[in-house]
Design an enzyme around this catalytic site. Sequence first.
Site, PDB file in Angstrom:
ATOM      1  N   ARG A 170      15.977   4.461  -1.865  1.00 10.03           N
ATOM      2  CA  ARG A 170      15.164   3.453  -1.161  1.00 10.03           C
ATOM      3  C   ARG A 170      15.836   2.968   0.127  1.00 10.03           C
ATOM      4  O   ARG A 170      15.765   1.783   0.475  1.00 10.03           O
ATOM      5  CB  ARG A 170      14.879   2.252  -2.077  1.00 10.03           C
ATOM      6  CG  ARG A 170      14.097   2.591  -3.319  1.00 10.03           C
ATOM      7  CD  ARG A 170      12.688   3.061  -3.043  1.00 10.03           C
ATOM      8  NE  ARG A 170      12.056   3.506  -4.254  1.00 10.03           N
ATOM      9  CZ  ARG A 170      12.087   4.780  -4.693  1.00 10.03           C
ATOM     10  NH1 ARG A 170      12.662   5.738  -3.981  1.00 10.03           N
ATOM     11  NH2 ARG A 170      11.506   5.115  -5.818  1.00 10.03           N
ATOM     12  N   SER A 221       6.261  -3.149  -7.230  1.00  8.29           N
ATOM     13  CA  SER A 221       7.441  -3.720  -7.897  1.00  8.29           C
ATOM     14  C   SER A 221       8.163  -4.647  -6.934  1.00  8.29           C
ATOM     15  O   SER A 221       8.511  -4.234  -5.822  1.00  8.29           O
ATOM     16  CB  SER A 221       8.390  -2.617  -8.336  1.00  8.29           C
ATOM     17  OG  SER A 221       7.755  -1.822  -9.313  1.00  8.29           O
ATOM     18  N   GLU A 292      13.091  -6.075  -3.724  1.00  9.59           N
ATOM     19  CA  GLU A 292      12.886  -4.753  -3.109  1.00  9.59           C
ATOM     20  C   GLU A 292      11.945  -4.928  -1.912  1.00  9.59           C
ATOM     21  O   GLU A 292      12.068  -4.271  -0.890  1.00  9.59           O
ATOM     22  CB  GLU A 292      12.246  -3.836  -4.162  1.00  9.59           C
ATOM     23  CG  GLU A 292      11.930  -2.429  -3.720  1.00  9.59           C
ATOM     24  CD  GLU A 292      13.183  -1.596  -3.534  1.00  9.59           C
ATOM     25  OE1 GLU A 292      13.972  -1.494  -4.482  1.00  9.59           O
ATOM     26  OE2 GLU A 292      13.365  -1.070  -2.426  1.00  9.59           O
TER      27      GLU A 292
HETATM   28  C1  LIG Z   1       0.524  -0.799  -5.950  1.00 11.71           C
HETATM   29  C2  LIG Z   1       1.812  -0.401  -5.269  1.00 11.71           C
HETATM   30  C3  LIG Z   1       2.612   0.589  -5.838  1.00 11.71           C
HETATM   31  C4  LIG Z   1       3.797   0.987  -5.199  1.00 11.71           C
HETATM   32  N1  LIG Z   1       4.539   1.986  -5.775  1.00 11.71           N
HETATM   33  C5  LIG Z   1       5.655   2.419  -5.128  1.00 11.71           C
HETATM   34  C6  LIG Z   1       6.410   3.510  -5.665  1.00 11.71           C
HETATM   35  O1  LIG Z   1       6.067   4.105  -6.677  1.00 11.71           O
HETATM   36  N2  LIG Z   1       7.528   3.896  -4.985  1.00 11.71           N
HETATM   37  C7  LIG Z   1       7.942   3.265  -3.829  1.00 11.71           C
HETATM   38  O2  LIG Z   1       8.962   3.689  -3.255  1.00 11.71           O
HETATM   39  N3  LIG Z   1       7.245   2.225  -3.316  1.00 11.71           N
HETATM   40  C8  LIG Z   1       6.120   1.798  -3.925  1.00 11.71           C
HETATM   41  N4  LIG Z   1       5.410   0.752  -3.405  1.00 11.71           N
HETATM   42  C9  LIG Z   1       5.883   0.083  -2.173  1.00 11.71           C
HETATM   43  C10 LIG Z   1       5.300   0.703  -0.880  1.00 11.71           C
HETATM   44  O3  LIG Z   1       4.322   1.644  -1.182  1.00 11.71           O
HETATM   45  C11 LIG Z   1       6.408   1.392  -0.069  1.00 11.71           C
HETATM   46  O4  LIG Z   1       7.449   0.500   0.207  1.00 11.71           O
HETATM   47  C12 LIG Z   1       5.841   1.958   1.237  1.00 11.71           C
HETATM   48  O5  LIG Z   1       6.711   2.952   1.739  1.00 11.71           O
HETATM   49  C13 LIG Z   1       5.625   0.882   2.293  1.00 11.71           C
HETATM   50  O6  LIG Z   1       4.997   1.485   3.428  1.00 11.71           O
HETATM   51  P1  LIG Z   1       4.259   0.578   4.501  1.00 11.71           P
HETATM   52  O7  LIG Z   1       3.741   1.457   5.565  1.00 11.71           O
HETATM   53  O8  LIG Z   1       3.298  -0.304   3.830  1.00 11.71           O
HETATM   54  O9  LIG Z   1       5.522  -0.238   5.058  1.00 11.71           O
HETATM   55  P2  LIG Z   1       5.506  -1.715   5.692  1.00 11.71           P
HETATM   56  O10 LIG Z   1       5.432  -2.720   4.586  1.00 11.71           O
HETATM   57  O11 LIG Z   1       4.518  -1.810   6.778  1.00 11.71           O
HETATM   58  O12 LIG Z   1       6.962  -1.736   6.326  1.00 11.71           O
HETATM   59  C14 LIG Z   1       8.118  -1.628   5.502  1.00 11.71           C
HETATM   60  C15 LIG Z   1       9.345  -1.557   6.441  1.00 11.71           C
HETATM   61  O13 LIG Z   1       9.263  -0.347   7.190  1.00 11.71           O
HETATM   62  C16 LIG Z   1       9.333  -0.622   8.581  1.00 11.71           C
HETATM   63  N5  LIG Z   1       8.455   0.321   9.273  1.00 11.71           N
HETATM   64  C17 LIG Z   1       7.182   0.665   8.949  1.00 11.71           C
HETATM   65  N6  LIG Z   1       6.706   1.579   9.824  1.00 11.71           N
HETATM   66  C18 LIG Z   1       7.689   1.807  10.720  1.00 11.71           C
HETATM   67  C19 LIG Z   1       7.810   2.617  11.889  1.00 11.71           C
HETATM   68  N7  LIG Z   1       6.804   3.403  12.307  1.00 11.71           N
HETATM   69  N8  LIG Z   1       8.980   2.605  12.576  1.00 11.71           N
HETATM   70  C20 LIG Z   1      10.011   1.827  12.173  1.00 11.71           C
HETATM   71  N9  LIG Z   1       9.969   1.014  11.080  1.00 11.71           N
HETATM   72  C21 LIG Z   1       8.808   1.012  10.378  1.00 11.71           C
HETATM   73  C22 LIG Z   1       8.827  -2.048   8.735  1.00 11.71           C
HETATM   74  O14 LIG Z   1       9.329  -2.666   9.905  1.00 11.71           O
HETATM   75  C23 LIG Z   1       9.352  -2.696   7.476  1.00 11.71           C
HETATM   76  O15 LIG Z   1      10.691  -3.107   7.686  1.00 11.71           O
HETATM   77  C24 LIG Z   1       4.199   0.350  -3.998  1.00 11.71           C
HETATM   78  C25 LIG Z   1       3.388  -0.640  -3.427  1.00 11.71           C
HETATM   79  C26 LIG Z   1       2.190  -1.011  -4.050  1.00 11.71           C
HETATM   80  C27 LIG Z   1       1.330  -2.029  -3.384  1.00 11.71           C
END
Ligand SMILES: Cc1cc2nc3c(=O)[nH]c(=O)nc-3n(C[C@H](O)[C@H](O)[C@H](O)COP(=O)(O)OP(=O)(O)OC[C@H]3O[C@@H](n4cnc5c(N)ncnc54)[C@H](O)[C@@H]3O)c2cc1C
Length: 298
Positions: A170, A221, A292
């Site tokens: 992660r 989570s 997390e």
């Molecule tokens: C129902 C549910 C289930 C989930 N299950 C999992 C799982 O099984 N495994 C898991 O690992 N996670 C899981 N997650 C968490 C989530 O899916 C991950 O953390 C995902 O990668 C977040 O992506 P995001 O685009 O929404 O990131 P954001 O929340 O938009 O950003 C997260 C971080 O990434 C940075 N970021 C985003 N895009 C960029 C970019 N283009 N350049 C630089 N920095 C950037 C942001 O600044 C921030 O610091 C789950 C979430 C939910 C809601």
Amino acid sequence: MQTLPFLQENIDITALSGYKTRAFARYYFEVRDRDDVEKLSEIFLFASENSLPFLILGGGKNCLFAFHTYPGVIVKNMLNQWEYDIDTHMLRTDSDAEIWQIAETLENKYDAPIWHRFIGLPGSIGGAIYGNAGCFGLETGGNFSSAEVLDLESGEILTLSKEDMHFWYRNSFIKETRSTRKFFIISARFDLGKVVEKYPSDADVRFFRDTKQPKWNTCGSFFQNPSPDNTAGFLIESVWLRGFHLGTASFSDVHANFLMSETDGKWQNLIELITLAQERVRREHGIELIPEVQIIQA
Ligand SMILES: Cc1cc2nc3c(=O)[nH]c(=O)nc-3n(C[C@H](O)[C@H](O)[C@H](O)COP(=O)(O)OP(=O)(O)OC[C@H]3O[C@@H](n4cnc5c(N)ncnc54)[C@H](O)[C@@H]3O)c2cc1C
């Protein structure tokens, strides 16, 4: 303060975090094409010179907005084109394409089920690279080849290899260096020639996501697992917080480590419940629960 003509002001960003708590951005910018990417360094400089915080958002599925108005600049990524070459197995994708949607299309349209286990994983490619998102033995870093990344301070566009990205659980180089350097991930390439896995799994991912994880206003989570034997879900349940409601916030009764927010929920309730869980687990077990999900403060 002299602002920039392309920055919007006082924009409602409620829909941009998984918890959907009511929130606004003092300054807001959407990255829709390469011309917009070129403006990012100027925006970053504007934020730095005026001591304003700066946040990039993908899907917002890993961010809790602990504020009413973000006092700085929110950059919402909207770059979402991608293509897959069936002969070379190379995927080239913009950073705001959704990883679950790519996984599903590879399977249904190209008969390439290599990312099958990512079906149902919310969020963008950029967010997945940043935090090396993973599930069922696959991690984003596994098939990663390279990323095109903007160094926001210097304005330089770099190509970072898998080694440069330094993925581990992660985490990535981009996340690791976030307090000293800021990067915007523009696009990435993945070599999907073969499955690269931490461990094998034939889990029924659709069934799992449908039945074992609650949906709606959540970022999944909330706490990291202290160890495989002491999962955060087990610890939350052991202090009687599974299914517990505090105002508009709750821990799900389907999955105890899923922090949930009601429609029109208050971020303050989420923080109160997080603090309550940390206090109880510390008192009962002597363990510090670490989030997390990123808590974004004003
Ligand atoms: C129902 C549910 C289930 C989930 N299950 C999992 C799982 O099984 N495994 C898991 O690992 N996670 C899981 N997650 C968490 C989530 O899916 C991950 O953390 C995902 O990668 C977040 O992506 P995001 O685009 O929404 O990131 P954001 O929340 O938009 O950003 C997260 C971080 O990434 C940075 N970021 C985003 N895009 C960029 C970019 N283009 N350049 C630089 N920095 C950037 C942001 O600044 C921030 O610091 C789950 C979430 C939910 C809601």
